[in-house]
Design a protein around this motif. Structure first.
Motif, short mmCIF file in Angstrom:
data_model
loop_
_atom_site.label_atom_id
_atom_site.label_comp_id
_atom_site.label_asym_id
_atom_site.label_seq_id
_atom_site.Cartn_x
_atom_site.Cartn_y
_atom_site.Cartn_z
N LEU A 77 0.83 -1.20 0.00
CA LEU A 77 0.00 0.00 0.00
C LEU A 77 0.87 1.25 0.00
N THR A 78 1.90 1.23 0.81
CA THR A 78 2.82 2.37 0.88
C THR A 78 3.40 2.63 -0.51
N GLY A 79 3.20 3.83 -0.99
CA GLY A 79 3.75 4.20 -2.29
C GLY A 79 2.89 3.81 -3.47
N SER A 80 1.77 3.14 -3.22
CA SER A 80 0.95 2.66 -4.33
C SER A 80 -0.01 3.73 -4.85
N GLY A 81 -0.30 4.73 -4.02
CA GLY A 81 -1.29 5.73 -4.41
C GLY A 81 -2.72 5.27 -4.19
N ARG A 82 -2.88 4.07 -3.72
CA ARG A 82 -4.23 3.53 -3.47
C ARG A 82 -4.73 4.00 -2.10
N ALA A 83 -6.04 4.03 -1.96
CA ALA A 83 -6.65 4.48 -0.71
C ALA A 83 -6.63 3.39 0.35
N ASP A 84 -6.66 2.15 -0.09
CA ASP A 84 -6.68 1.03 0.86
C ASP A 84 -6.10 -0.19 0.16
N PRO A 85 -5.79 -1.24 0.97
CA PRO A 85 -5.14 -2.42 0.36
C PRO A 85 -6.09 -3.32 -0.42
N GLY A 86 -7.38 -3.13 -0.23
CA GLY A 86 -8.38 -4.00 -0.86
C GLY A 86 -9.19 -4.70 0.21
N GLY A 87 -10.24 -5.34 -0.21
CA GLY A 87 -11.10 -6.05 0.74
C GLY A 87 -10.35 -7.17 1.43
#
Ligand code: FES
Length: 120
Positions: free
Chosen positions: A93-103
């Motif tokens: 998640l760190t550095g991915s630009g995503r808001a969350d890791p997924g369900g």
């Protein structure tokens, strides 16, 4: 119990048979992605094996890796900690630009696993 080592993090003991993606997240405390919720569709849960790569894989893992043209990695949502393993968490998640890791991935492998030998 099985030993899990994620490069850059302390080695931890995990319950034998636990899904690797859940062990990396919950036991090793690493923010691994699992965008499709552990259903062998996204490949964001990918890891590189340092030691202990399983010699079997699910049909779903083989199919999605082939479909996306990805090699040299394994999908942690399609692997269980049935022996000691050492991996690199290369999709976090760190550095991915995503808001969350997924369900959250379910406790058991989804879809229901059909095991085949890993291609060498
Ligand atoms: S393929 Fe999506 S979480 Fe594993």
């Amino acid at each position: 119990m099985r030993q899990l080592s994620v490069e850059g993090f302390p080695t931890v003991e995990v319950e034998a048979g636990k899904r690797l993606v859940r062990a990396i997240e919950q036991d090793a405390g690493v923010d691994i992605l699992h965008a499709c919720g552990g259903n062998a569709r996204c490949t964001t849960c990918r890891v590189e094996f340092v030691e202990g790569e399983p010699d079997r894989m699910t049909v779903a893992e083989r199919q999605v890796l082939a479909a996306k043209g990805v090699s040299g990695v394994r999908l942690s949502c399609q692997i269980v900690c049935d022996h000691d393993m050492s991996v690199r968490a290369i999709s976090r998640l760190t550095g991915s630009g995503r808001a969350d890791p997924g369900g959250p991935p379910a406790p058991d492998i989804t879809p229901p696993p059909e095991w085949i030998p890993k291609e060498s």
